[in-house]
Design an enzyme around this catalytic site. Structure first.
Site, PDB file in Angstrom:
ATOM      1  N   ALA A  27       0.828  -1.215   0.000  1.00  0.00           N
ATOM      2  CA  ALA A  27       0.000   0.000   0.000  1.00  0.00           C
ATOM      3  C   ALA A  27       0.857   1.257   0.000  1.00  0.00           C
ATOM      4  O   ALA A  27       0.323   2.366  -0.086  1.00  0.00           O
ATOM      5  CB  ALA A  27      -0.938  -0.017   1.207  1.00  0.00           C
ATOM      6  N   GLY A  32       9.778   7.150   4.586  1.00  0.00           N
ATOM      7  CA  GLY A  32      11.221   6.953   4.771  1.00  0.00           C
ATOM      8  C   GLY A  32      11.712   5.591   4.326  1.00  0.00           C
ATOM      9  O   GLY A  32      12.900   5.314   4.395  1.00  0.00           O
ATOM     10  N   ASN A  33      10.778   4.758   3.886  1.00  0.00           N
ATOM     11  CA  ASN A  33      11.105   3.385   3.503  1.00  0.00           C
ATOM     12  C   ASN A  33      11.013   3.311   1.974  1.00  0.00           C
ATOM     13  O   ASN A  33       9.917   3.267   1.411  1.00  0.00           O
ATOM     14  CB  ASN A  33      10.091   2.469   4.204  1.00  0.00           C
ATOM     15  N   ALA A  35      11.697   1.095  -0.290  1.00  0.00           N
ATOM     16  CA  ALA A  35      11.113  -0.093  -0.937  1.00  0.00           C
ATOM     17  C   ALA A  35       9.588  -0.018  -0.888  1.00  0.00           C
ATOM     18  O   ALA A  35       8.900  -0.296  -1.879  1.00  0.00           O
ATOM     19  CB  ALA A  35      11.607  -1.357  -0.245  1.00  0.00           C
ATOM     20  N   SER A  36       9.056   0.378   0.255  1.00  0.00           N
ATOM     21  CA  SER A  36       7.597   0.494   0.385  1.00  0.00           C
ATOM     22  C   SER A  36       7.050   1.506  -0.617  1.00  0.00           C
ATOM     23  O   SER A  36       6.012   1.275  -1.257  1.00  0.00           O
ATOM     24  CB  SER A  36       7.239   0.891   1.822  1.00  0.00           C
ATOM     25  N   HIS A 145      -0.181   3.269  10.073  1.00  0.00           N
ATOM     26  CA  HIS A 145      -0.551   1.852   9.989  1.00  0.00           C
ATOM     27  C   HIS A 145       0.148   1.025  11.059  1.00  0.00           C
ATOM     28  O   HIS A 145      -0.365   0.011  11.503  1.00  0.00           O
ATOM     29  CB  HIS A 145      -0.241   1.291   8.593  1.00  0.00           C
ATOM     30  N   GLU A 181      10.510   2.584  18.011  1.00  0.00           N
ATOM     31  CA  GLU A 181      10.314   1.542  16.999  1.00  0.00           C
ATOM     32  C   GLU A 181      10.953   0.228  17.432  1.00  0.00           C
ATOM     33  O   GLU A 181      11.234  -0.647  16.617  1.00  0.00           O
ATOM     34  CB  GLU A 181      10.846   2.029  15.649  1.00  0.00           C
ATOM     35  N   ARG A 221      12.507   8.322  12.866  1.00  0.00           N
ATOM     36  CA  ARG A 221      11.410   7.654  13.588  1.00  0.00           C
ATOM     37  C   ARG A 221      11.674   7.504  15.096  1.00  0.00           C
ATOM     38  O   ARG A 221      10.773   7.637  15.909  1.00  0.00           O
ATOM     39  CB  ARG A 221      11.166   6.266  12.990  1.00  0.00           C
ATOM     40  N   HIS A 257      15.301   2.597   9.987  1.00  0.00           N
ATOM     41  CA  HIS A 257      15.645   1.968  11.271  1.00  0.00           C
ATOM     42  C   HIS A 257      17.145   1.681  11.247  1.00  0.00           C
ATOM     43  O   HIS A 257      17.698   1.330  10.194  1.00  0.00           O
ATOM     44  CB  HIS A 257      14.924   0.627  11.465  1.00  0.00           C
ATOM     45  N   ASN A 373       8.620  -4.549   0.795  1.00  0.00           N
ATOM     46  CA  ASN A 373       8.033  -3.590   1.729  1.00  0.00           C
ATOM     47  C   ASN A 373       9.096  -3.069   2.711  1.00  0.00           C
ATOM     48  O   ASN A 373       8.776  -2.481   3.741  1.00  0.00           O
ATOM     49  CB  ASN A 373       6.882  -4.234   2.508  1.00  0.00           C
ATOM     50  N   CYS A 379      14.526  -7.788  10.179  1.00  0.00           N
ATOM     51  CA  CYS A 379      13.259  -7.110  10.512  1.00  0.00           C
ATOM     52  C   CYS A 379      12.208  -8.109  10.959  1.00  0.00           C
ATOM     53  O   CYS A 379      11.319  -7.789  11.735  1.00  0.00           O
ATOM     54  CB  CYS A 379      12.697  -6.384   9.288  1.00  0.00           C
TER      55      CYS A 379
HETATM   56  O1  SUG Z   1       7.903   0.131   9.196  1.00  0.00           O
HETATM   57  N1  SUG Z   1       7.233  -1.474   6.138  1.00  0.00           N
HETATM   58  C1  SUG Z   1       7.868  -1.489   7.456  1.00  0.00           C
HETATM   59  C2  SUG Z   1       9.175  -2.246   7.391  1.00  0.00           C
HETATM   60  C3  SUG Z   1       9.765  -2.467   8.750  1.00  0.00           C
HETATM   61  C4  SUG Z   1      11.151  -3.031   8.695  1.00  0.00           C
HETATM   62  N2  SUG Z   1      11.631  -3.260  10.009  1.00  0.00           N
HETATM   63  C5  SUG Z   1      12.891  -3.102  10.417  1.00  0.00           C
HETATM   64  N3  SUG Z   1      13.774  -2.433   9.717  1.00  0.00           N
HETATM   65  N4  SUG Z   1      13.232  -3.588  11.560  1.00  0.00           N
HETATM   66  C6  SUG Z   1       8.106  -0.076   8.003  1.00  0.00           C
HETATM   67  O2  SUG Z   1       8.509   0.791   7.222  1.00  0.00           O
HETATM   68  C7  SUG Z   1       5.375  -1.124   4.594  1.00  0.00           C
HETATM   69  C8  SUG Z   1       3.878  -1.251   4.583  1.00  0.00           C
HETATM   70  C9  SUG Z   1       3.226  -0.801   3.319  1.00  0.00           C
HETATM   71  O3  SUG Z   1       3.723   0.094   2.663  1.00  0.00           O
HETATM   72  O4  SUG Z   1       2.147  -1.341   2.989  1.00  0.00           O
HETATM   73  C10 SUG Z   1       5.963  -1.110   6.010  1.00  0.00           C
HETATM   74  O5  SUG Z   1       5.276  -0.791   6.934  1.00  0.00           O
END
Ligand code: SUG
Length: 449
Positions: A27, A32-33, A35-36, A145, A181, A221, A257, A373, A379
């Protein structure tokens, strides 16, 4: 694989992996992620995601490392959606949320509890003043989320770690200033898992500081105030605690993270040269504090940008590898398959075991569904260093062995879809399917609902 009970002595680390839930999807919710963000609205395969996670658990258990499973949280969280004003029957709640704001529906449906490195911060009994194992569930305040998770995580951890050997704290108060976190920003170094250790809390920002932003692109975070509160709650010896700032440039490169850029185990710290702010000074402090433990010398494996660049570290999740102490005294680095496919990361890892730095073996694991994600090997697991009698208090039903692996695999094959788009969350049959799946899982794990 060895039997579940009665074979372990002394102290060791148990890995509690999140089982990927039936609503795993892309979604694009995570700030900050990278890949997501990059995979937003791509089709997800919840079945493959869960199977990939199960294969990793099976492999770790086969290595003789204590392995357990944390069940997914029930999704959608209808109570959460109702709190936001969506009312009526359960199906109506879904339909109304889908119409009003699909992002809220996706948040209520997120399978993000699979990344259990963010479930809680854990301090083993060897480190706390009262000799108990301490848990503080992460409030995950920074992402809408993920802020759905803490009450369910709290209840689950109390269930899995019952009795007087364990101390369960409430998640910290919500809000960015207390953004927490969990273990993803926490490194424990020790001579062995049962020895008193050095706990390093890595933070992204000072929540109460008025000094402006430290990053340009992404909001950090983890706050220093949260890390300090957790260290206080856990009754840690201040001489064996360090607070270290993340490198803001790393956060802006997608290191949301710290466990995306460093990992520690035993007397080994594996990190990129761009992991911490004022890295040379930070490593000096870490080495000095570690030396004061009297457990020998710390081995710092610091990877240079010319060996593996910061962007390559983020795309491969090299530092999100698991570092596992093996029963034979060796240490395995379990990396994401993406590391094998990246020439620089692969070259680095191929040479690593021969360098005499403490890592004796390297293996790869395919977690592509989770990786899309932004979740790699580390993780997906919550590390809990335990004494044998503490491990014995954990319900047997969640401890991974071949029989449980086989049952869980069959359960996934029966209940999971092989394709899920964010738009499919509006389909109320997913709600029913997920409920049936979770009821069946409760029976397998023997946890009740
Ligand atoms: O919080 N991804 C998580 C990935 C967490 C990884 N954890 C560690 N590094 N320990 C986050 O960013 C993606 C959900 C989405 O986009 O649907 C997500 O929440």
């Amino acid at each position: 694989m060895k039997a579940r009970e009665g074979i372990r002595a002394g102290s060791f680390e148990a890995n509690f992996d999140g089982l990927v839930g039936p609503t795993h999807n892309y979604a694009g919710l995570a700030h900050g992620n990278v890949a997501s963000q990059a995979n937003k609205r791509r089709p997800a395969n919840p079945r493959d995601a869960a199977l990939q996670g199960l294969e990793k658990m099976r492999r770790v258990a086969a290595l003789g490392v204590a392995q357990a499973v944390l069940p997914p949280q029930r999704r959608p969280d209808l109570q959460w959606l109702r709190k936001l004003g969506f009312s009526g029957t359960d199906a109506e709640v879904i339909t109304k949320a889908a119409k009003a704001d699909p992002v809220l529906l996706a948040a209520g449906y997120s399978a993000s509890a699979m990344w259990t490195a963010n479930a809680a911060t854990v301090s083993p009994s060897a480190d706390s003043a009262d000799g108990k194992v301490h848990f503080t569930p992460a409030n995950l305040s920074s992402q809408i989320h993920r802020s759905v998770e803490p009450p369910h995580t709290s209840a689950l951890l109390k269930r899995l770690f019952p009795g007087p050997a364990f101390a369960h704290h409430d998640p910290l108060p919500p809000g960015r200033q207390f953004g927490d976190e969990g273990a993803a920003n926490h490194i424990r170094l020790a001579g062995s898992h049962g020895d008193p250790g050095l706990q390093i809390f890595v933070y992204g920002h000072e929540g109460l500081s008025t000094g402006g932003r430290v990053t340009r692109r992404f909001l950090p975070r983890q706050s220093l105030e949260a890390s300090k509160a957790v260290a206080r709650l856990h009754g840690l010896d201040p001489d064996r605690v360090l607070f270290v700032a993340q490198n803001p440039a790393a956060i802006d490169a997608g290191v949301f993270h710290n466990d995306v850029i460093s990992v520690g185990n035993g007397n080994v710290l594996f990190c990129h040269e761009a992991a911490f702010q004022d890295q040379a000074a930070a490593l000096k402090r870490i080495r000095a504090r570690y030396a004061a433990l009297g457990s020998g010398t710390l081995r710092v494996i610091e990877v240079k940008s010319r060996e593996v660049s910061l962007p390559a570290s983020v795309s491969t999740y090299l530092f999100n590898s698991q570092l596992l102490s093996l029963p034979d005294g060796g240490m395995l680095l379990l990396a994401a398959e993406e590391c094998r496919e990246h020439p620089a990361a692969r070259k680095y890892l191929e040479a690593l075991p021969g360098r005499g730095l403490g890592v004796t073996a390297v293996e790869f694991t395919d977690l592509r569904q989770s990786m899309r994600n932004g979740g790699g090997p580390a993780c997906l697991r919550l590390r809990v260093a335990l004494r044998a009698k503490e491990w014995a208090a954990v319900p047997a039903g969640v401890k991974m062995d071949e029989a449980l692996y086989v049952r869980l695999k069959a359960w996934v094959m029966k209940h999971y879809r092989d394709r899920l788009m964010p738009a499919d969350l509006a389909d109320t049959s997913l709600l029913k399917e997920s409920r049936i799946a979770m009821d069946a899982l409760d029976r397998i794990l023997g946890l009740g609902s």
